[in-house]
Write a protein that holds these residues in place. Structure first.
Motif, PDB file in Angstrom:
ATOM      1  N   THR A 104       0.831  -1.206   0.000  1.00 16.98           N
ATOM      2  CA  THR A 104       0.000   0.000   0.000  1.00 16.98           C
ATOM      3  C   THR A 104       0.868   1.260   0.000  1.00 16.98           C
ATOM      4  OG1 THR A 104      -1.758  -1.144   1.196  1.00 16.98           O
ATOM      5  CG2 THR A 104      -1.781   1.261   1.289  1.00 16.98           C
ATOM      6  N   LEU A 105       1.965   1.240   0.766  1.00 16.12           N
ATOM      7  CA  LEU A 105       2.808   2.423   0.906  1.00 16.12           C
ATOM      8  C   LEU A 105       3.777   2.638  -0.255  1.00 16.12           C
ATOM      9  CD1 LEU A 105       3.752   2.071   4.687  1.00 16.12           C
ATOM     10  CD2 LEU A 105       2.269   3.812   3.682  1.00 16.12           C
ATOM     11  N   ARG A 106       4.195   1.572  -0.906  1.00 16.80           N
ATOM     12  CA  ARG A 106       5.282   1.663  -1.897  1.00 16.80           C
ATOM     13  C   ARG A 106       5.032   2.693  -3.002  1.00 16.80           C
ATOM     14  NH1 ARG A 106       6.390  -3.755  -3.277  1.00 16.80           N
ATOM     15  NH2 ARG A 106       7.767  -3.850  -1.466  1.00 16.80           N
ATOM     16  N   PRO A 107       3.841   2.762  -3.596  1.00 17.47           N
ATOM     17  CA  PRO A 107       3.655   3.721  -4.695  1.00 17.47           C
ATOM     18  C   PRO A 107       3.747   5.189  -4.266  1.00 17.47           C
ATOM     19  CG  PRO A 107       1.912   2.060  -4.720  1.00 17.47           C
ATOM     20  CD  PRO A 107       2.674   1.890  -3.448  1.00 17.47           C
ATOM     21  N   THR A 108       3.337   5.505  -3.045  1.00 14.71           N
ATOM     22  CA  THR A 108       3.286   6.909  -2.626  1.00 14.71           C
ATOM     23  C   THR A 108       4.413   7.300  -1.673  1.00 14.71           C
ATOM     24  OG1 THR A 108       1.795   6.323  -0.823  1.00 14.71           O
ATOM     25  CG2 THR A 108       0.788   7.048  -2.896  1.00 14.71           C
ATOM     26  N   ASP A 109       4.971   6.346  -0.946  1.00 17.18           N
ATOM     27  CA  ASP A 109       6.008   6.669   0.042  1.00 17.18           C
ATOM     28  C   ASP A 109       6.989   5.498   0.172  1.00 17.18           C
ATOM     29  OD1 ASP A 109       7.538   7.554   2.158  1.00 17.18           O
ATOM     30  OD2 ASP A 109       5.823   8.201   3.364  1.00 17.18           O
ATOM     31  N   PRO A 110       7.948   5.423  -0.768  1.00  9.40           N
ATOM     32  CA  PRO A 110       8.882   4.298  -0.761  1.00  9.40           C
ATOM     33  C   PRO A 110       9.696   4.177   0.542  1.00  9.40           C
ATOM     34  CG  PRO A 110       9.083   5.550  -2.811  1.00  9.40           C
ATOM     35  CD  PRO A 110       8.168   6.322  -1.905  1.00  9.40           C
ATOM     36  N   ASP A 111      10.033   5.314   1.161  1.00  6.58           N
ATOM     37  CA  ASP A 111      10.798   5.250   2.414  1.00  6.58           C
ATOM     38  C   ASP A 111       9.965   4.619   3.529  1.00  6.58           C
ATOM     39  OD1 ASP A 111      12.968   6.407   1.200  1.00  6.58           O
ATOM     40  OD2 ASP A 111      12.487   8.442   1.868  1.00  6.58           O
ATOM     41  N   ALA A 112       8.697   5.020   3.635  1.00  5.70           N
ATOM     42  CA  ALA A 112       7.816   4.434   4.646  1.00  5.70           C
ATOM     43  C   ALA A 112       7.595   2.952   4.365  1.00  5.70           C
ATOM     44  CB  ALA A 112       6.481   5.171   4.683  1.00  5.70           C
ATOM     45  N   ALA A 113       7.501   2.585   3.071  1.00  4.10           N
ATOM     46  CA  ALA A 113       7.333   1.177   2.711  1.00  4.10           C
ATOM     47  C   ALA A 113       8.553   0.368   3.142  1.00  4.10           C
ATOM     48  CB  ALA A 113       7.106   1.038   1.208  1.00  4.10           C
ATOM     49  N   ALA A 114       9.739   0.921   2.930  1.00  2.00           N
ATOM     50  CA  ALA A 114      10.963   0.221   3.348  1.00  2.00           C
ATOM     51  C   ALA A 114      11.003   0.080   4.867  1.00  2.00           C
ATOM     52  CB  ALA A 114      12.190   0.968   2.841  1.00  2.00           C
ATOM     53  N   ALA A 115      10.612   1.142   5.574  1.00  2.00           N
ATOM     54  CA  ALA A 115      10.587   1.078   7.042  1.00  2.00           C
ATOM     55  C   ALA A 115       9.573   0.044   7.519  1.00  2.00           C
ATOM     56  CB  ALA A 115      10.271   2.453   7.627  1.00  2.00           C
ATOM     57  N   ALA A 116       8.422  -0.006   6.874  1.00  2.00           N
ATOM     58  CA  ALA A 116       7.400  -0.983   7.257  1.00  2.00           C
ATOM     59  C   ALA A 116       7.894  -2.405   7.027  1.00  2.00           C
ATOM     60  CB  ALA A 116       6.115  -0.739   6.479  1.00  2.00           C
ATOM     61  N   GLY A 117       8.652  -2.613   5.969  1.00  2.00           N
ATOM     62  CA  GLY A 117       9.183  -3.937   5.676  1.00  2.00           C
ATOM     63  C   GLY A 117      10.179  -4.430   6.711  1.00  2.00           C
ATOM     64  N   ARG A 118      10.752  -3.497   7.474  1.00  2.00           N
ATOM     65  CA  ARG A 118      11.733  -3.881   8.507  1.00  2.00           C
ATOM     66  C   ARG A 118      11.091  -4.114   9.881  1.00  2.00           C
ATOM     67  NH1 ARG A 118      14.583   0.174   5.665  1.00  2.00           N
ATOM     68  NH2 ARG A 118      14.016   1.732   7.221  1.00  2.00           N
TER      69      ARG A 118
END
Length: 198
Positions: free
Chosen positions: A24-38
């Motif tokens: 959900t986050l990757r298209p609009t906020d790649p940094d938040a998506a990376a943080a969520a993945g961790r």
């Protein structure tokens, strides 16, 4: 990024919820998506605590208030401005609320027999006490139900100060906090009296 939803629901679905959040986050906020993945999947003992925070916010708030009071009482005794009796009372209240929280975290999930035994109960108890008396980040994670790892108590933190709770948590805890004893005979210091020269 609000991650509380990751910690709600069955533990076995945590990875699926995290993956969905990343997508959900990757298209609009790649940094938040990376943080969520961790974000770590919590162990079962911590997951039970996170569910407690969601299901029983009143008990969680009482526990956090008791932790703050015990920490304050311990700091006051160390600074020679508080009584040992106040510390005993605050520590007893904290201990009682930790035990109530352990029961409340375990029983809805099948009771103590289903919680992997005494070792899991010990880890839940230890993490609850550590979070209730730990850093501001740990206390807030306990309140929000977003703890991701077991904690070990390190006493009541730095005696010279300690960090303040986040405003959202401080407002909730303020009416639940208990001050030092004010009843007659309860506030007297339990320090030895100075010996006078004869």
């Amino acid at each position: 990024m609000d991650i509380t939803g990751l910690y709600r629901g069955p533990l076995e679905d945590f990875i699926a919820r995290r993956t969905a959040l990343v997508r959900t986050l990757r298209p609009t906020d790649p940094d938040a998506a990376a943080a969520a993945g961790r974000i770590r999947k919590p162990p079962s003992s911590v997951w039970a605590i996170d569910q407690l925070a969601a299901e029983n916010p009143e008990l969680t708030a009482d526990l956090l208030a008791a932790g703050a009071d015990a920490r304050r009482a311990q700091q006051a005794v160390a600074a020679d401005t508080g009584s040992a009796e106040d510390l005993v009372l605050a520590s007893g209240r904290l201990r009682d609320l930790v035990e109530a929280a352990v029961r409340a975290a375990v029983e809805p999930r099948g009771g103590e027999d289903n919680a992997a035994g005494e070792d899991t109960l010990r880890r839940i108890r230890t993490t609850l006490q550590a979070a209730a008396t730990g850093s501001a980040d740990q206390r807030l994670a306990l309140w929000r139900g977003t703890l991701d790892r077991e904690l070990d108590p390190a006493g009541f933190g730095v005696l010279s100060g300690g960090d303040d709770d986040a405003p959202e948590l401080a407002r909730i805890l303020a009416p639940l906090r208990r001050g030092p004893s004010t009843e007659p005979g309860r506030a007297k210091q339990l320090r030895p009296r100075p010996v006078r020269d004869l």
